[in-house]
Design a protein around this motif. Sequence first.
Motif, PDB file in Angstrom:
ATOM      1  N   ARG A 635       0.859  -1.191   0.000  1.00  0.00           N
ATOM      2  CA  ARG A 635       0.000   0.000   0.000  1.00  0.00           C
ATOM      3  C   ARG A 635       0.885   1.226   0.000  1.00  0.00           C
ATOM      4  NH1 ARG A 635      -3.832  -0.604   4.934  1.00  0.00           N
ATOM      5  NH2 ARG A 635      -4.871   1.201   4.028  1.00  0.00           N
ATOM      6  N   ARG A 636       0.667   2.066  -1.004  1.00  0.00           N
ATOM      7  CA  ARG A 636       1.495   3.260  -1.158  1.00  0.00           C
ATOM      8  C   ARG A 636       0.720   4.512  -0.780  1.00  0.00           C
ATOM      9  NH1 ARG A 636       3.824   2.042  -7.247  1.00  0.00           N
ATOM     10  NH2 ARG A 636       4.402  -0.145  -6.868  1.00  0.00           N
ATOM     11  N   ASN A 637       1.488   5.501  -0.321  1.00  0.00           N
ATOM     12  CA  ASN A 637       0.937   6.834  -0.048  1.00  0.00           C
ATOM     13  C   ASN A 637      -0.263   6.811   0.904  1.00  0.00           C
ATOM     14  OD1 ASN A 637       2.824   8.067  -1.812  1.00  0.00           O
ATOM     15  ND2 ASN A 637       1.542   7.483  -3.554  1.00  0.00           N
ATOM     16  N   ILE A 638      -0.144   6.042   1.994  1.00  0.00           N
ATOM     17  CA  ILE A 638      -1.198   6.093   3.008  1.00  0.00           C
ATOM     18  C   ILE A 638      -0.700   6.964   4.166  1.00  0.00           C
ATOM     19  CG2 ILE A 638      -2.224   3.874   2.403  1.00  0.00           C
ATOM     20  CD1 ILE A 638      -0.796   2.645   4.799  1.00  0.00           C
ATOM     21  N   PRO A 639      -1.578   7.645   4.857  1.00  0.00           N
ATOM     22  CA  PRO A 639      -1.152   8.506   5.958  1.00  0.00           C
ATOM     23  C   PRO A 639      -0.391   7.704   7.016  1.00  0.00           C
ATOM     24  CG  PRO A 639      -3.423   8.962   5.389  1.00  0.00           C
ATOM     25  CD  PRO A 639      -3.032   7.727   4.631  1.00  0.00           C
ATOM     26  N   PHE A 640       0.681   8.293   7.529  1.00  0.00           N
ATOM     27  CA  PHE A 640       1.531   7.630   8.518  1.00  0.00           C
ATOM     28  C   PHE A 640       0.707   7.157   9.720  1.00  0.00           C
ATOM     29  CE2 PHE A 640       4.022   7.957  12.460  1.00  0.00           C
ATOM     30  CZ  PHE A 640       5.052   7.071  12.192  1.00  0.00           C
ATOM     31  N   ALA A 641      -0.118   8.048  10.270  1.00  0.00           N
ATOM     32  CA  ALA A 641      -0.903   7.714  11.462  1.00  0.00           C
ATOM     33  C   ALA A 641      -1.831   6.540  11.194  1.00  0.00           C
ATOM     34  CB  ALA A 641      -1.700   8.930  11.925  1.00  0.00           C
ATOM     35  N   GLN A 642      -2.428   6.506   9.998  1.00  0.00           N
ATOM     36  CA  GLN A 642      -3.344   5.421   9.644  1.00  0.00           C
ATOM     37  C   GLN A 642      -2.605   4.087   9.561  1.00  0.00           C
ATOM     38  OE1 GLN A 642      -5.570   6.032   5.961  1.00  0.00           O
ATOM     39  NE2 GLN A 642      -5.922   3.827   5.749  1.00  0.00           N
TER      40      GLN A 642
END
Length: 878
Positions: A635-642
């Motif tokens: 999974r690319r470009n997902i929010p760090f916190a998520q």
Amino acid sequence: MKSRDIRKAFLNFFESKGHLIVPSAPIVLKDDPTLMFNNSGMAQFKEYFLGNGTPKSKRIADTQKCLRVSGKHNDLEDVGFDTYHHTMFEMLGNWSFGDYFKKEAIAWAWEFLTEVLKIDKDRLYVSVFEGNEAENVPFDQEAFDLWKQYVPEDRIIYGNKKDNFWEMGDQGPCGPCSEIHIDLRSDEERAQVSGRSLVNADHPQVVEIWNNVFMEFNRKADGSLEKLPAKHVDTGMGFERLCMAMQGVTSNYDTDVFTPLIQKVAQITGLKYTSNEVKNISEEQNKINIAIRVIVDHVRAVAFAIADGQLPSNTGAGYVIRRILRRAIRYGFTFLNQKEPFIYQLVAVLADQMGEFFPEIKSQQNLVTQVIREEEASFLRTLEQGLHLLEKVVAETSGKEVKGEKVFELYDTFGFPKDLTALILKEKGYSFNESEFEAELKKQKDRSRAASEVATGDWHILVEGNTEEFVGYDQTENEVKITRYRKVDSKKDGILYQIVLDATPFYPEGGGQVGDRGVLVSANETIEIIDTKKENNLILHFAKQLPENVNTTFQAKVNTELRSLAASNHSATHLLHQALRTILGTHVEQKGSLVSPNYLRFDFSHFAKVTDEELKEVEDFVNARIQEHLPLIERRNIPFAQAVEEGAMALFGEKYGDSVRAIKFGESMELCGGIHVQNTADIWYFKIVSESAVAAGIRRIEAITNKAVKEYFADQEHLLAEIAALLKNPQDVAKSVTSLQDENAKLKKQVEQLLKDKAKNLKGELASQLENINGVDFLAVQVDLDAAGVKDLAYELGNNKNNLFVVLATVNENKPMLTCYVSKELVESKGLNAGQVVRELGKYIQGGGGGQPFFATAGGKNAAGIQEALEKAKEFVK
């Protein structure tokens, strides 16, 4: 104001001015080959100043952990002796990337200091760049005019290039700067001497607290300056010095940044620390003060470096950290009389103090404590060893001056500090030749400098703008254009070219994984890419030659065999991490890795040796995941916190952006930018080849997968066949080897008994050869025995003699050895010393040794010298 309130006030102020507040980057830099450590607030933003990236906001503020102990910025030797230099310090900074410039930076600096913090304006001085004709940079009239709105002209100082022109390095962004200095002297002192005359004069109470750098130039390789396409602001305020100003003290060490640590040292050692306000202290107290300052400063640097993933070691950044810690240990040993580990006890105080702003020191507290304690214990043993070696050097010295080369050898080989050597020698009435020591030190530094010298040329820009991108997750071959290139000449690698492509499939070294190799192919030629790295957000392709036509189109081709093997090892590290946390416990965290096509290396936190049974479990766990044929879920470009909330492992000491890439194989999920297999089946098999200790609380596993495992099994099969052939191909090879071992053990016992019998028989023969010289029964002879037999013989001869002096020589496997036995009565009455005897006689066999006054041995490499040594032995009793 307490230190934590000062931090908050700064960040809140600049947040109110539209700045995005970002966390400190790790103190240890892993993605910048030009720096070991973050040595300034701007280091993590270099790519933005260079125009190689876009910041998430044009206005940013933070407090950055910095370390200055090597290279251009090196404050180490000043630390402890003055009250305001540090190894680790915090830099409060506000940044503008092509947004505001001098007007706002100056206005806000003055507003924060005088209106928010209420600092007395009469104690502040400012400086502006006086200009430099040779550089064709004029006097900074704009900054001068802006400052006139806030301070009288007599408080504006003209600074030269050294003080008021800031540069990132020999090349790169730079510009004039405007500093703010504070005068913390008493009113009486200020009335007598103007603070203006003490600015930049190394006065401990007239210090720079804030530097506003106006980045508007780029320094080229030839030394010339060119204008940057955009103007930037880079400011840095020394947090510890600001605390000193705000807390009404005249030393950084008297602020609450350091006082809790100082109080803990005083409690442990039973020695008091006197603040800077106390005058006319004794020389002894001054030494104690310096030692305590060194220790409380250094423990901060070491603790945060370890928390960020840099363990003490013998090379690179790890050596710098070990050197800092050893300096602290040595000051405790020499001046605070601490012969046992104690510095590790300060980590808990540090975690309580700084855990709110820097959570890594809290979460890694146990590891940091264990590593420092073990390092202390190890170096204290080294100090003890050094003392013995120093005694030997003194014994071999004629006169009262020890050779500087010997002191350097102790320093270089055993880490024994020269000033401690000087102190011990002084107590014994000796000194050492300091000029010889410095000459040896200079030779070493010259060798090191020569090996690391690099001349970097300017970039040749072929395509303007940020057009570069990485397409290597989806492609291993791609049509590309060169956007820029430069020449690099290093003593180590010779001449290389760094090439940047517009859309590269080559993976740059990072996350432990080595960089891709491959080729650039055009219609007329093929250029080999020998490595790929990332620097300041640019992917650099290293080649030994440039294409003849740099403007043509190329086919970029990654070496897919090497990449797939590296990918196999990289995916295996994720499965290994999962296995270790499952089998050993969730305290296990990755602390470093190397992923190459040939093998993988994985460092992790664990406080005991991993047993053979546990290693087998780990190996079986990973191979079970391989057999499950788990597909890669990327999974690319997902929010760090998520990503973290969903269970992805984030590694301490790594710098993550707002958007991240998550790699998942079954239950294993980690944040990772590396190359991976599409299915765990592609790994083929996982085999651990070694497990060892790296540092206290850190273990290392080395393992292989895929092709390397196949070769390993083939080698093992071939080796087993060879062993079987040597044993005449028995049905049960293991049983045959056991039988041989049993037989060997029996024969060994028989040989030992025969040698003992031989020694007893030899005793009677040699007793008749004893010669009485001056009341001493003397014997010097060569015998045919092993070391144990010689020792037995010497003691047998001495059993019934009170005046025996024996020197026995042997040669085993062409290696000569001398053994000296002296009756204890002779040691006391005649002053004979076996240790001194073998040291002297050892010279004839080109060796040396030592031992106790009544028994000592010396080994050497010149058997031909034995006869002369035996003849010289008689002189000791004559």
